[in-house]
Design an enzyme around this catalytic site. Structure first.
Site, PDB file in Angstrom:
ATOM      1  N   HIS A 152       0.817  -1.223   0.000  1.00 51.48           N
ATOM      2  CA  HIS A 152       0.000   0.000   0.000  1.00 51.48           C
ATOM      3  C   HIS A 152       0.848   1.268   0.000  1.00 51.48           C
ATOM      4  O   HIS A 152       0.494   2.260   0.633  1.00 51.48           O
ATOM      5  CB  HIS A 152      -0.956   0.006   1.201  1.00 51.48           C
ATOM      6  CG  HIS A 152      -2.055  -1.006   1.084  1.00 51.48           C
ATOM      7  ND1 HIS A 152      -3.205  -0.783   0.368  1.00 51.48           N
ATOM      8  CD2 HIS A 152      -2.148  -2.278   1.557  1.00 51.48           C
ATOM      9  CE1 HIS A 152      -3.981  -1.868   0.424  1.00 51.48           C
ATOM     10  NE2 HIS A 152      -3.363  -2.794   1.131  1.00 51.48           N
ATOM     11  N   ASP A 207      -0.936  -4.889   6.117  1.00 56.04           N
ATOM     12  CA  ASP A 207      -1.891  -5.796   5.485  1.00 56.04           C
ATOM     13  C   ASP A 207      -1.549  -6.026   4.016  1.00 56.04           C
ATOM     14  O   ASP A 207      -0.863  -5.230   3.391  1.00 56.04           O
ATOM     15  CB  ASP A 207      -3.310  -5.201   5.580  1.00 56.04           C
ATOM     16  CG  ASP A 207      -3.386  -3.834   4.924  1.00 56.04           C
ATOM     17  OD1 ASP A 207      -2.425  -3.056   5.084  1.00 56.04           O
ATOM     18  OD2 ASP A 207      -4.384  -3.537   4.246  1.00 56.04           O
ATOM     19  N   GLU A 208      -2.053  -7.113   3.494  1.00 59.27           N
ATOM     20  CA  GLU A 208      -2.080  -7.394   2.054  1.00 59.27           C
ATOM     21  C   GLU A 208      -0.743  -7.156   1.350  1.00 59.27           C
ATOM     22  O   GLU A 208      -0.663  -6.408   0.393  1.00 59.27           O
ATOM     23  CB  GLU A 208      -3.153  -6.521   1.370  1.00 59.27           C
ATOM     24  CG  GLU A 208      -4.542  -6.799   1.886  1.00 59.27           C
ATOM     25  CD  GLU A 208      -5.614  -5.963   1.191  1.00 59.27           C
ATOM     26  OE1 GLU A 208      -6.622  -6.565   0.810  1.00 59.27           O
ATOM     27  OE2 GLU A 208      -5.446  -4.746   1.045  1.00 59.27           O
ATOM     28  N   VAL A 209       0.317  -7.774   1.840  1.00 54.50           N
ATOM     29  CA  VAL A 209       1.613  -7.621   1.173  1.00 54.50           C
ATOM     30  C   VAL A 209       1.729  -8.698   0.084  1.00 54.50           C
ATOM     31  O   VAL A 209       1.774  -9.887   0.382  1.00 54.50           O
ATOM     32  CB  VAL A 209       2.766  -7.773   2.183  1.00 54.50           C
ATOM     33  CG1 VAL A 209       4.107  -7.571   1.483  1.00 54.50           C
ATOM     34  CG2 VAL A 209       2.598  -6.783   3.327  1.00 54.50           C
ATOM     35  N   GLU A 258      -2.649  -9.451   9.724  1.00 53.61           N
ATOM     36  CA  GLU A 258      -1.658 -10.265   9.022  1.00 53.61           C
ATOM     37  C   GLU A 258      -0.345 -10.380   9.797  1.00 53.61           C
ATOM     38  O   GLU A 258       0.326 -11.408   9.756  1.00 53.61           O
ATOM     39  CB  GLU A 258      -1.347  -9.685   7.640  1.00 53.61           C
ATOM     40  CG  GLU A 258      -2.417  -9.975   6.598  1.00 53.61           C
ATOM     41  CD  GLU A 258      -3.447  -8.864   6.469  1.00 53.61           C
ATOM     42  OE1 GLU A 258      -3.787  -8.247   7.504  1.00 53.61           O
ATOM     43  OE2 GLU A 258      -3.911  -8.624   5.346  1.00 53.61           O
TER      44      GLU A 258
END
Ligand code: NAG
Ligand code: NAG
Ligand code: NAG
Length: 516
Positions: free
Chosen positions: A250, A310-312, A362
């Site tokens: 992000h 988050d969301e790597v 996460e």
């Protein structure tokens, strides 16, 4: 005089009694009698015997705010010179400063025989909560209050709301209106997801190029002055601002202002572009993060920063051969380990800055090494399982999974938010449950900006606010529907365009345009 427990008056009696129209509903309320007291609008003053309190910025701005709200009402038709003339404030610890977990309790006493309403609180922030309850008890139509004694305090210490200013910029005035509405529902944390892939609107004195290159344009930037204004405005409403600098994913917008910061991966990056997450192999990146976070943590006084995590995606890292070679040389075997390498260095930096942090789930799910005071922010599905694991491991946690208010649909979705019970974690002991410190409603910014954030947020967020403030026994949907409707009207009467919740209804004072 017989004291009747309020809950006895209302249980099963929806429609036949004047339910105290307060959201979130107070912890304890006793009716002195069914006689109502009228307000003397012309003489009405909020005062205190503790003279020095009036010099305090939080108290004086709060008094001005509520004085202003009441000054808009005409004297009630039934009571041209009503009997309540004053609210008298007292605060036990006026010097207590704002933090997550500060004592927000208050007692409010609308005595059937006195012109003076007594509001006493442990800290200045309890005064803010108590005056809001006082406002909501007022019946705008007939100008009266119930005769009631309320003792109130929050169930959870962390009652948050997320705004996202990276996808769509929110002018400071818009953020202030959001804060104003949040205070009407007794929220106490504004989670400011300030930067993300689409834009970097935060002006950093240490790295001015970040917003110069990463903001949409120079009019879509929060300068230090703006940030301080938001923090101060929030403090006056008893709300802590927790900024989020989400990394290593992000971060696309960061890459425009910093050389060699993101991982280069032609065609494999974020949104199919050439750049992905922060490059963990570049030592100078940690110096950038240290300097930036030192600046951020000294600017935001709440003692907390949200570090995202988050969301790597691993695709970009995988396709960069220099990075893969570096991993070999370091003995880092998997991309999960690479992420851990990055996060552990980041968390060490923040630890050195004496700041506590919140991270998305996460970080916990991937088994990273985290400080014991870390708050794990749960946002994915199966939240009961995740939270169960988090509290068993001894970490504090907050819940957002069921409270993504940016997902909208036809009809009364507030009921769904209202029916969530954060303690519904199978097999958790009371001691473990004490680590569930609250929750957060999220308003992600994909389809939200200043044009619609208020009506999309309110009063739907207030259903979450009640779950986080009121007793867990407060679950009656019919009762809540009545109160929530009144609550939204109280917002409309105060310039917050809170949307309707009933198929047909009206407010005594309708929203009549913005008055910023
Ligand atoms: C908050 O203050 C009230 C009133 O002074 C007190 O009764 C209560 O125990 C305090 N709550 C906490 C959590 O310390
Ligand atoms: C306010 O007063 C009016 C007039 O007495 C009454 O019809 C109405 O139900 C009251 N509203 C609430 C929320 O109690
Ligand atoms: C952090 O706290 C320790 C101990 O209180 C202090 O010695 C140190 O200077 C603080 N560091 C920063 C960056 O504030």
């Amino acid at each position: 005089m017989l004291f009747v427990l309020f809950s006895i008056l209302t249980v099963g009696a929806y429609g036949s009694f004047n339910i105290l129209p307060v959201v979130p509903f107070p912890q304890e309320a006793e009716m002195f009698s069914t006689n109502r007291r009228s307000l003397n609008v012309e003489e009405f003053r909020i005062t205190t015997d503790q003279g020095h309190l009036l010099e305090d910025k939080v108290i004086s701005s709060t008094i001005n705010r509520y004085q202003h709200y009441f000054s808009r009402f005409k004297p009630g038709p039934l009571s041209p010179d009503g009997d309540i003339t004053q609210v008298s404030l007292s605060v036990v610890y006026p010097e207590a400063s704002l933090f997550i977990g500060v004592n927000e309790s208050y007692t409010l006493n609308i005595d059937p025989h006195s012109p003076i309403v007594k509001l006493s609180a442990n800290t200045r922030f309890g005064v803010i909560r108590g005056l809001e309850t006082f406002y909501q008890l007022y019946n705008i139509t007939d100008g009266t209050f119930p005769s009631v004694k309320i003792r109130d305090y929050p169930r959870f210490a962390y009652r948050g709301f997320l705004i996202d200013t990276s996808r769509h910029f929110l002018p400071v005035e818009s953020i202030e209106m959001v804060i104003t509405g949040l205070a009407m529902a007794k929220f106490n944390v504004l989670h400011w997801h300030i930067v993300d892939d689409p834009s970097f609107p935060y002006y950093s004195p240490s790295f001015p190029s970040l917003s110069e290159k990463g903001a949409y344009d120079s009019n879509h930037v929060y300068r230090i002055f703006d940030v301080l204004r938001v923090i101060s405005f929030a403090e006056n409403h008893g709300i802590v601002v927790v900024p989020e600098f989400d990394t290593p994913g992000h971060t696309l917008s960061w890459g425009k202002g910093l050389e060699n910061f993101l991982t280069y991966c032609p065609g494999q990056g974020t949104f199919g572009g050439d750049y992905g997450p922060i490059n963990p192999s570049v030592d100078s990146n940690y110096e950038v993060l240290h300097k930036l976070l030192a600046e951020v943590t000294s600017l935001f006084p709440g003692g907390f920063v949200h570090l995202g995590g988050d969301e790597v995606p691993f695709k970009c890292w995988q396709s960069n051969q220099d990075l893969v070679a570096w991993m070999k040389q370091q003995g880092i075997q998997t991309f999960n380990d690479l992420e851990s390498y990055y996060e552990e260095k980041l968390l060490d930096i923040v630890h050195q800055l004496n700041t506590s942090y919140v991270v998305w789930e996460e970080i916990f799910n991937n088994g990273l090494h985290i400080q014991p005071d870390t708050i794990i922010h749960v946002w994915k599905g199966k939240w009961e399982d995740t939270m169960g694991k988090v509290i068993k491991a001894g970490y504090k946690t907050i819940l957002s999974s069921p409270w993504y208010l940016n997902y909208i649909s036809f009809s009364m979705d507030w009921k769904k938010y209202y029916q969530v019970e954060p303690y519904k974690i199978p097999g958790a002991t009371p001691e473990e449950l004490s680590l569930v410190i609250g929750g957060e409603a999220c308003m992600w910014g994909e389809f939200v900006d200043a044009t619609n954030i208020l009506s999309r947020t309110f009063p739907r967020a207030s259903a979450v606010a009640e779950r986080l403030w009121s007793s867990e026994k407060q679950t009656n949907i019919g009762d809540m529907e009545f109160r929530l409707n009144k609550h939204r009207c109280g917002m409309c009467a105060r310039d917050i365009p809170a949307e309707t919740i009933l198929l047909r209804s009206y407010c005594p004072v309708e929203f009549d345009g913005y008055d910023w």
